[in-house]
Motif scaffolding. Structure first.
Motif, PDB file in Angstrom:
ATOM      1  N   ARG A   9      -3.362 -20.428 -42.737  1.00 12.65           N
ATOM      2  CA  ARG A   9      -3.880 -19.454 -43.704  1.00 12.65           C
ATOM      3  C   ARG A   9      -5.266 -19.009 -43.269  1.00 12.65           C
ATOM      4  O   ARG A   9      -6.128 -19.830 -42.956  1.00 12.65           O
ATOM      5  CB  ARG A   9      -3.935 -20.070 -45.099  1.00 12.65           C
ATOM      6  N   SER A  10      -5.460 -17.717 -43.255  1.00  9.57           N
ATOM      7  CA  SER A  10      -6.753 -17.146 -42.901  1.00  9.57           C
ATOM      8  C   SER A  10      -7.227 -16.256 -44.047  1.00  9.57           C
ATOM      9  O   SER A  10      -6.478 -15.406 -44.540  1.00  9.57           O
ATOM     10  CB  SER A  10      -6.642 -16.322 -41.611  1.00  9.57           C
ATOM     11  N   VAL A  11      -8.475 -16.469 -44.476  1.00 11.62           N
ATOM     12  CA  VAL A  11      -9.076 -15.687 -45.557  1.00 11.62           C
ATOM     13  C   VAL A  11     -10.381 -15.106 -45.033  1.00 11.62           C
ATOM     14  O   VAL A  11     -11.212 -15.820 -44.467  1.00 11.62           O
ATOM     15  CB  VAL A  11      -9.342 -16.553 -46.802  1.00 11.62           C
ATOM     16  N   SER A  12     -10.568 -13.812 -45.245  1.00 16.84           N
ATOM     17  CA  SER A  12     -11.737 -13.152 -44.688  1.00 16.84           C
ATOM     18  C   SER A  12     -12.214 -12.042 -45.608  1.00 16.84           C
ATOM     19  O   SER A  12     -11.471 -11.540 -46.461  1.00 16.84           O
ATOM     20  CB  SER A  12     -11.402 -12.579 -43.307  1.00 16.84           C
ATOM     21  N   ASP A  13     -13.478 -11.641 -45.403  1.00 16.32           N
ATOM     22  CA  ASP A  13     -14.020 -10.488 -46.102  1.00 16.32           C
ATOM     23  C   ASP A  13     -13.344  -9.205 -45.629  1.00 16.32           C
ATOM     24  O   ASP A  13     -13.341  -8.198 -46.338  1.00 16.32           O
ATOM     25  CB  ASP A  13     -15.529 -10.386 -45.863  1.00 16.32           C
ATOM     26  N   ASN A  14     -12.807  -9.242 -44.425  1.00 18.06           N
ATOM     27  CA  ASN A  14     -12.068  -8.118 -43.870  1.00 18.06           C
ATOM     28  C   ASN A  14     -10.577  -8.397 -44.030  1.00 18.06           C
ATOM     29  O   ASN A  14     -10.050  -9.367 -43.473  1.00 18.06           O
ATOM     30  CB  ASN A  14     -12.422  -7.932 -42.397  1.00 18.06           C
ATOM     31  N   ALA A  15      -9.897  -7.568 -44.784  1.00 16.20           N
ATOM     32  CA  ALA A  15      -8.484  -7.810 -45.086  1.00 16.20           C
ATOM     33  C   ALA A  15      -7.614  -7.865 -43.833  1.00 16.20           C
ATOM     34  O   ALA A  15      -6.523  -8.452 -43.855  1.00 16.20           O
ATOM     35  CB  ALA A  15      -7.959  -6.731 -46.031  1.00 16.20           C
ATOM     36  N   ASN A  16      -8.085  -7.276 -42.732  1.00 18.08           N
ATOM     37  CA  ASN A  16      -7.299  -7.299 -41.501  1.00 18.08           C
ATOM     38  C   ASN A  16      -7.121  -8.709 -40.953  1.00 18.08           C
ATOM     39  O   ASN A  16      -6.202  -8.960 -40.168  1.00 18.08           O
ATOM     40  CB  ASN A  16      -7.958  -6.421 -40.434  1.00 18.08           C
ATOM     41  N   TYR A  17      -8.022  -9.625 -41.343  1.00 18.30           N
ATOM     42  CA  TYR A  17      -7.941 -11.007 -40.854  1.00 18.30           C
ATOM     43  C   TYR A  17      -7.202 -11.925 -41.815  1.00 18.30           C
ATOM     44  O   TYR A  17      -7.061 -13.114 -41.550  1.00 18.30           O
ATOM     45  CB  TYR A  17      -9.349 -11.562 -40.596  1.00 18.30           C
ATOM     46  N   ASN A  18      -6.733 -11.405 -42.946  1.00 22.20           N
ATOM     47  CA  ASN A  18      -6.037 -12.240 -43.930  1.00 22.20           C
ATOM     48  C   ASN A  18      -4.579 -12.444 -43.514  1.00 22.20           C
ATOM     49  O   ASN A  18      -3.843 -11.474 -43.302  1.00 22.20           O
ATOM     50  CB  ASN A  18      -6.084 -11.595 -45.317  1.00 22.20           C
ATOM     51  N   THR A  19      -4.177 -13.700 -43.411  1.00 26.36           N
ATOM     52  CA  THR A  19      -2.789 -14.027 -43.073  1.00 26.36           C
ATOM     53  C   THR A  19      -2.380 -15.281 -43.823  1.00 26.36           C
ATOM     54  O   THR A  19      -3.218 -16.093 -44.233  1.00 26.36           O
ATOM     55  CB  THR A  19      -2.605 -14.267 -41.566  1.00 26.36           C
ATOM     56  N   ASN A  20      -1.079 -15.436 -43.976  1.00 29.12           N
ATOM     57  CA  ASN A  20      -0.524 -16.649 -44.581  1.00 29.12           C
ATOM     58  C   ASN A  20       0.830 -16.888 -43.912  1.00 29.12           C
ATOM     59  O   ASN A  20       1.823 -16.254 -44.251  1.00 29.12           O
ATOM     60  CB  ASN A  20      -0.357 -16.472 -46.093  1.00 29.12           C
TER      61      ASN A  20
END
Length: 558
Positions: free
Chosen positions: A528-539
């Motif tokens: 899981r990746s959480v970021s201020d930039n939605a492009n880096y958000n993954t699950n």
């Protein structure tokens, strides 16, 4: 000049190459490494002084020496220790004295006369061991339809020696794979397959590539080994290395390893591939490296080492051939054109149950700015600290490892293309720079041969944004074409600056060894990746099962 160097090396190798015993090396990542780790913690008092665990790969001869030492003191053989000793004996049979047990059922009285060798020749003057290499894995990922993930590997591995004075090794596999989304995305960004070199597209979103390693090893002057080959090296006692890791592709190298008394001194001269853009067939740019590491057994429980390395991108620099000189001084005398690093590492065993270890690496440092805490961009360094705890909390067969890594922004970068990289991949930590990371690993052997490994990673990394170099991408030069700083700012830089990405990854692997180096694996990964930039958000959730023979399990833990 180059011809003269080659001639000198040739004369040295063959003038002294028939003096003393020489062996091949245990491939980095193989099952032998966690086995050797726990046995060296538990029985460090009898570990021969010529065995140094912070420079990998290990020599099979020295692994055999350690096994012989354990046998001589009649170590307590519970089920696990008995299984692991048997593994090391079979895996290094040519270097263990009179303890190899022949196979009960040789196939047609020709194949598998020894448990670990498909075809073997073992005479006084010539040893040859040939084994197939196979890996087949099939998996799936959430949110990805009609796209099964897989790995298909077929190949061969052979090793041998002539009069135990010249040893040789070759590994060749043909591979096709379709990887997890986060691995594929990184491959697209870096135009590289992690850990591999040249590749072709396979169907729509897969990779097709060869993986090749090979070397020849000689012994000169009793205590000096010379190795010439194409392979990887790993320097350190941790899961990660801040000095030199096995993350990138194989590379050509010349290695001199001097072992005498309690001292091991390693010199490594390398040829790397510089940063490049993938395209039509072309001659890829080259760069070179020179490294050395000295390790001292201060006591049977304590090792202390010093590391130094330099990367440069031009014709080979003869002054770096000096094996016992301070590279930073040479680099300064040349006008400071190159990327030099220096570091310290240590390892301490405690009460036969635990080990603490660490590394400190300096790329560049100004004490005045460091004390002022002004965030000067060129205070570039990394720190690692960790521990290993075997039979944790008195639970037999439970081993724990914890590790903490930090690397400052812009570390490993340079004002030219001489970044600390090879084939578009980092040479040290896979995350590059500008991050902090926690690693937690638990290994539990349910029964001999059946292992459950849980690895958890959490890291926070600063990513670039809007063309601003915040120091996490080590491929970017820190000075632009006009010789102006190409960094976020000269002062005020901090760890994890930029667009923050917080990633957690849990990797569960259940592995059963049916016979020597034949493994059946079941694997689950939660990332899981959480970021201020939605492009880096993954699950992402990935699960797979497979079988492998004579090849380490490679996971992408980042």
């Amino acid at each position: 000049m180059k011809k003269a160097i080659y001639l000198i090396l040739f004369v040295l190798l063959f003038a002294f190459g028939d003096a003393f015993s020489q062996s091949t090396f245990v491939p980095v990542g193989q099952y032998s490494y966690p086995v050797f780790d726990r046995l060296s913690i538990q029985y460090g008092k009898v570990l021969p002084y010529d065995v140094h665990t912070n420079v990998k790969p290990y020599s099979r001869r020295r692994v055999g020496d350690f096994v012989d030492s354990l046998i001589k003191i009649n170590v307590t053989l519970n089920k696990r220790t008995s299984f692991e000793l048997k593994y090391l004996i079979n895996d290094n049979s040519e270097w263990v004295n009179d303890t190899v047990i022949p196979s009960r059922k040789a196939v047609w009285n020709f194949f598998y006369k020894e448990p670990a060798t498909l075809i073997g020749v073992n005479t006084k003057n010539f040893i040859l061991k040939i084994n197939p290499v196979l890996r087949f894995e099939l998996g799936d990922e959430n949110g990805v339809e009609d796209r099964p993930l897989f790995i298909s590997t077929r190949g061969v591995e052979l090793r041998g020696s002539i009069k135990k004075r010249i040893s040789f090794y070759t590994f060749l596999t043909d591979n096709q794979t379709r990887a997890m989304t986060y691995v594929k995305n990184r491959g697209k960004a870096e135009q590289a397959i992690p850990g591999e070199g040249y590749w072709k597209e396979y169907k729509t979103d897969g990779y097709d590539y060869f993986s090749v390693r090979g070397y020849v090893n000689f012994n000169v002057l009793d205590h000096v080994d010379i190795q010439v080959g194409h392979d990887k090296n790993f320097w350190g006692n941790g899961y990660r290395s801040l000095f030199l890791s096995d993350f990138s592709n194989n590379y050509f190298f010349l290695k001199l390893q001097t072992t005498i008394w309690r001292i091991s001194y390693t010199n490594l001269f390398t040829q790397f591939i510089g940063n490049y853009n993938r395209g039509v067939d072309q001659l890829l740019p080259k760069k070179y490296g020179a490294f050395h590491h000295i390790n001292i057994h201060c006591a049977h429980w304590l090792d202390i080492g010093l590391f130094e390395g330099v990367i440069y991108q031009r014709d080979f620099e003869l002054q770096y051939l000096n094996p016992i000189i301070f590279y930073r001084a040479v680099e300064q005398a040349l006008g400071s054109p190159d990327n030099s690093l220096i570091g310290l590492d240590f390892k301490a065993n405690i009460a036969r149950t635990a080990q603490v270890y660490g590394q400190v690496m300096f790329d560049e440092l100004n004490f005045r700015n460091l004390i002022a805490a002004n965030g000067w961009w060129a205070n570039k360094f990394g720190i690692q600290t960790g521990f290993k705890y075997i039979n944790a909390f008195r639970i037999p067969n439970l081993d724990l490892q914890g590790e903490f890594n930090i690397i400052r922004p812009y570390t490993y970068t340079h004002n030219t293309t001489a970044s600390y990289t090879h084939y578009n991949q980092p040479l040290a930590h896979p995350l590059g720079a500008n991050f902090w990371e926690i690693v937690a690993i638990a290994r539990y052997q349910l029964i001999p041969g059946l292992d459950l490994t849980a690895k958890y990673f959490f890291f926070q990394k600063g990513m670039d944004s809007s063309g601003t170099n915040f120091g996490g991408n080590i491929f970017l030069p820190n000075v632009d074409a006009a010789q102006s700083l190409a960094v976020n700012s000269e002062f005020g830089n901090s760890l994890g600056q930029g667009v923050k990405a917080r990633v957690s990854l849990l990797n569960l692997l259940l592995s059963y060894q049916l016979r020597h180096n034949l493994f059946f694996d079941a694997n689950v990964i939660f990332r899981r990746s959480v970021s201020d930039n939605a492009n880096y958000n993954t699950n992402e959730i990935f699960y797979a099962a497979g079988v492998r023979l004579n090849i380490p399990y490679r996971s992408f833990d980042y």
